[in-house]
Scaffold this motif. Structure first.
Motif, PDB file in Angstrom:
ATOM      1  N   SER A 113       0.845  -1.188   0.000  1.00  0.00           N
ATOM      2  CA  SER A 113       0.000   0.000   0.000  1.00  0.00           C
ATOM      3  C   SER A 113       0.886   1.246   0.000  1.00  0.00           C
ATOM      4  CB  SER A 113      -0.927   0.018   1.219  1.00  0.00           C
ATOM      5  OG  SER A 113      -1.705   1.195   1.224  1.00  0.00           O
ATOM      6  N   TYR A 114       0.586   2.147  -0.933  1.00  0.00           N
ATOM      7  CA  TYR A 114       1.337   3.403  -0.988  1.00  0.00           C
ATOM      8  C   TYR A 114       0.727   4.475  -0.093  1.00  0.00           C
ATOM      9  CZ  TYR A 114       3.353   1.136  -5.065  1.00  0.00           C
ATOM     10  OH  TYR A 114       3.978   0.244  -5.899  1.00  0.00           O
ATOM     11  N   LEU A 115      -0.370   4.127   0.592  1.00  0.00           N
ATOM     12  CA  LEU A 115      -0.970   5.031   1.556  1.00  0.00           C
ATOM     13  C   LEU A 115      -0.360   4.788   2.935  1.00  0.00           C
ATOM     14  CD1 LEU A 115      -4.737   4.739   0.565  1.00  0.00           C
ATOM     15  CD2 LEU A 115      -3.144   6.547  -0.070  1.00  0.00           C
ATOM     16  N   HIS A 116      -0.496   5.757   3.785  1.00  0.00           N
ATOM     17  CA  HIS A 116      -0.028   5.601   5.166  1.00  0.00           C
ATOM     18  C   HIS A 116      -1.148   4.936   5.953  1.00  0.00           C
ATOM     19  CE1 HIS A 116       2.799   6.484   8.356  1.00  0.00           C
ATOM     20  NE2 HIS A 116       1.820   6.975   9.103  1.00  0.00           N
ATOM     21  N   VAL A 117      -1.229   3.591   5.843  1.00  0.00           N
ATOM     22  CA  VAL A 117      -2.356   2.859   6.426  1.00  0.00           C
ATOM     23  C   VAL A 117      -2.374   2.992   7.936  1.00  0.00           C
ATOM     24  CG1 VAL A 117      -3.456   0.601   6.599  1.00  0.00           C
ATOM     25  CG2 VAL A 117      -2.288   1.238   4.499  1.00  0.00           C
ATOM     26  N   LEU A 118      -1.261   2.699   8.575  1.00  0.00           N
ATOM     27  CA  LEU A 118      -1.113   2.826  10.017  1.00  0.00           C
ATOM     28  C   LEU A 118       0.277   3.379  10.315  1.00  0.00           C
ATOM     29  CD1 LEU A 118      -2.678  -0.421  11.541  1.00  0.00           C
ATOM     30  CD2 LEU A 118      -3.581   1.887  11.673  1.00  0.00           C
ATOM     31  N   PRO A 119       0.482   3.993  11.470  1.00  0.00           N
ATOM     32  CA  PRO A 119       1.826   4.475  11.809  1.00  0.00           C
ATOM     33  C   PRO A 119       2.843   3.336  11.767  1.00  0.00           C
ATOM     34  CG  PRO A 119       0.209   5.372  13.328  1.00  0.00           C
ATOM     35  CD  PRO A 119      -0.512   4.371  12.488  1.00  0.00           C
ATOM     36  N   GLY A 120       3.908   3.565  11.003  1.00  0.00           N
ATOM     37  CA  GLY A 120       4.944   2.544  10.882  1.00  0.00           C
ATOM     38  C   GLY A 120       4.778   1.650   9.672  1.00  0.00           C
ATOM     39  N   TYR A 121       3.640   1.770   8.958  1.00  0.00           N
ATOM     40  CA  TYR A 121       3.388   0.951   7.771  1.00  0.00           C
ATOM     41  C   TYR A 121       3.216   1.897   6.578  1.00  0.00           C
ATOM     42  CZ  TYR A 121       2.399  -2.759  11.142  1.00  0.00           C
ATOM     43  OH  TYR A 121       2.491  -3.661  12.165  1.00  0.00           O
ATOM     44  N   LYS A 122       4.242   2.034   5.777  1.00  0.00           N
ATOM     45  CA  LYS A 122       4.183   2.958   4.649  1.00  0.00           C
ATOM     46  C   LYS A 122       4.011   2.239   3.309  1.00  0.00           C
ATOM     47  CE  LYS A 122       6.808   6.659   6.871  1.00  0.00           C
ATOM     48  NZ  LYS A 122       7.993   7.551   6.793  1.00  0.00           N
ATOM     49  N   GLU A 123       4.625   1.075   3.162  1.00  0.00           N
ATOM     50  CA  GLU A 123       4.499   0.355   1.895  1.00  0.00           C
ATOM     51  C   GLU A 123       3.858  -1.010   2.108  1.00  0.00           C
ATOM     52  OE1 GLU A 123       8.100   0.249  -0.321  1.00  0.00           O
ATOM     53  OE2 GLU A 123       8.192   2.413  -0.571  1.00  0.00           O
ATOM     54  N   GLN A 124       4.554  -1.909   2.781  1.00  0.00           N
ATOM     55  CA  GLN A 124       3.957  -3.221   3.020  1.00  0.00           C
ATOM     56  C   GLN A 124       3.239  -3.221   4.364  1.00  0.00           C
ATOM     57  OE1 GLN A 124       6.409  -6.804   3.602  1.00  0.00           O
ATOM     58  NE2 GLN A 124       5.079  -7.831   2.149  1.00  0.00           N
ATOM     59  N   PHE A 125       1.962  -3.543   4.291  1.00  0.00           N
ATOM     60  CA  PHE A 125       1.143  -3.610   5.493  1.00  0.00           C
ATOM     61  C   PHE A 125       0.859  -5.070   5.802  1.00  0.00           C
ATOM     62  CE2 PHE A 125      -3.110  -4.100   7.326  1.00  0.00           C
ATOM     63  CZ  PHE A 125      -2.966  -3.365   8.493  1.00  0.00           C
ATOM     64  N   CYS A 126       1.123  -5.484   7.024  1.00  0.00           N
ATOM     65  CA  CYS A 126       0.837  -6.847   7.469  1.00  0.00           C
ATOM     66  C   CYS A 126       0.034  -6.795   8.759  1.00  0.00           C
ATOM     67  CB  CYS A 126       2.128  -7.638   7.705  1.00  0.00           C
ATOM     68  SG  CYS A 126       3.047  -8.019   6.203  1.00  0.00           S
ATOM     69  N   HIS A 127      -0.958  -7.629   8.829  1.00  0.00           N
ATOM     70  CA  HIS A 127      -1.771  -7.711  10.042  1.00  0.00           C
ATOM     71  C   HIS A 127      -1.751  -9.148  10.520  1.00  0.00           C
ATOM     72  CE1 HIS A 127      -4.883  -7.163  12.991  1.00  0.00           C
ATOM     73  NE2 HIS A 127      -5.036  -5.896  12.665  1.00  0.00           N
ATOM     74  N   LYS A 128      -1.257  -9.359  11.733  1.00  0.00           N
ATOM     75  CA  LYS A 128      -1.174 -10.711  12.288  1.00  0.00           C
ATOM     76  C   LYS A 128      -2.536 -11.163  12.787  1.00  0.00           C
ATOM     77  CE  LYS A 128       3.681 -10.382  13.689  1.00  0.00           C
ATOM     78  NZ  LYS A 128       4.639 -10.468  14.827  1.00  0.00           N
ATOM     79  N   PHE A 129      -2.817 -12.451  12.568  1.00  0.00           N
ATOM     80  CA  PHE A 129      -4.059 -13.015  13.070  1.00  0.00           C
ATOM     81  C   PHE A 129      -3.958 -13.210  14.579  1.00  0.00           C
ATOM     82  CE2 PHE A 129      -4.106 -15.255   8.749  1.00  0.00           C
ATOM     83  CZ  PHE A 129      -4.776 -14.193   8.167  1.00  0.00           C
ATOM     84  N   SER A 130      -5.047 -12.928  15.257  1.00  0.00           N
ATOM     85  CA  SER A 130      -5.086 -13.151  16.694  1.00  0.00           C
ATOM     86  C   SER A 130      -6.025 -14.314  16.998  1.00  0.00           C
ATOM     87  CB  SER A 130      -5.554 -11.895  17.435  1.00  0.00           C
ATOM     88  OG  SER A 130      -6.816 -11.469  16.957  1.00  0.00           O
ATOM     89  N   GLY A 131      -5.871 -14.895  18.162  1.00  0.00           N
ATOM     90  CA  GLY A 131      -6.624 -16.085  18.511  1.00  0.00           C
ATOM     91  C   GLY A 131      -8.104 -15.867  18.685  1.00  0.00           C
ATOM     92  N   TYR A 132      -8.546 -14.609  18.783  1.00  0.00           N
ATOM     93  CA  TYR A 132      -9.961 -14.344  19.029  1.00  0.00           C
ATOM     94  C   TYR A 132     -10.676 -13.810  17.785  1.00  0.00           C
ATOM     95  CZ  TYR A 132      -7.870  -9.717  19.733  1.00  0.00           C
ATOM     96  OH  TYR A 132      -7.139  -8.569  19.593  1.00  0.00           O
TER      97      TYR A 132
END
Length: 209
Positions: free
Chosen positions: A57-76
């Motif tokens: 993503s070339y957008l500033h999705v979240l602080p610290g994520y400027k190009e590659q955005f990864c979201h870890k799966f959580s147990g819940y």
């Protein structure tokens, strides 16, 4: 030694299979999603793994994520499908079983090549190693085939809004982790078959005048 060539090959194949099992567990490319909306997913491609989902993503999705955005799966996260959580557990079990199989095979081969002719000990450790190899292969086969089935049927995933992922892709294909897992299954099952086929050589005493 001359009767344990297959078991030596089993150790080599089992080592490669165990490494490939670990690699498939670690990489994120299990499913490759192609999406039409490139507002956030700039490349139009997202990778769904068993631990996290990533995209460029070339957008500033979240602080610290400027190009590659990864979201870890959580147990819940109840929206994450069962095959992903099953893959997490089964691949961890497969990694442990493969390591136990390698350990048992090493111990048996050590006795063989050091000339320790303890029939029961050598045979049992080859059998134990074969059992662990086969079990590890089956533990990899289940999540690989289950996730491949989901890919071929283009099944959707209702991701939470914080993942910035659509609920369904325009199309999806199997990522690199699935063929790597298939090769790991083949190698582990071959290793198990070779170890289970071991037979201790029968020695005959000859009497000479």
């Amino acid at each position: 030694v001359s009767t344990s060539h297959l078991q030596l090959a089993a150790f080599a194949l089992g080592t490669v299979g165990w490494i490939l099992c670990t690699v498939s567990m670690g990489i994120v490319e299990w499913r490759v999603w192609h999406v039409d909306n490139t507002t956030i997913i700039s490349s139009g491609i997202a990778w769904v793994g068993i631990w996290k989902v990533c995209f460029i993503s070339y957008l500033h999705v979240l602080p610290g994520y400027k190009e590659q955005f990864c979201h870890k799966f959580s147990g819940y996260d109840s929206s994450i499908p069962h095959e992903i959580y099953a893959a997490q557990g089964l691949l961890l079990i497969a990694m442990c079983m493969g390591l136990l199989g390698l350990t048992a095979t090493i111990f048996a081969l050590r006795n063989v090549y050091m000339g320790i002719t303890h029939k029961t000990l050598i045979t049992r450790f080859f059998l134990v190693g074969g059992f662990f190899y086969v079990s590890a292969g089956l533990c990899v086969l289940i999540p690989v085939s289950w996730n491949f089935y989901s890919v071929t049927h283009n099944q959707s995933i209702a991701f939470p809004p914080s993942y910035y992922m659509p609920s369904s892709p325009a199309a999806q294909e199997a990522g690199a982790a699935i063929p790597i897992g298939i090769v790991a299954v083949i190698l582990l099952l071959l290793s198990g078959t070779f170890c289970l086929s071991y037979r201790f050589p029968v020695t005959t005493n000859t009497i000479t005048n």
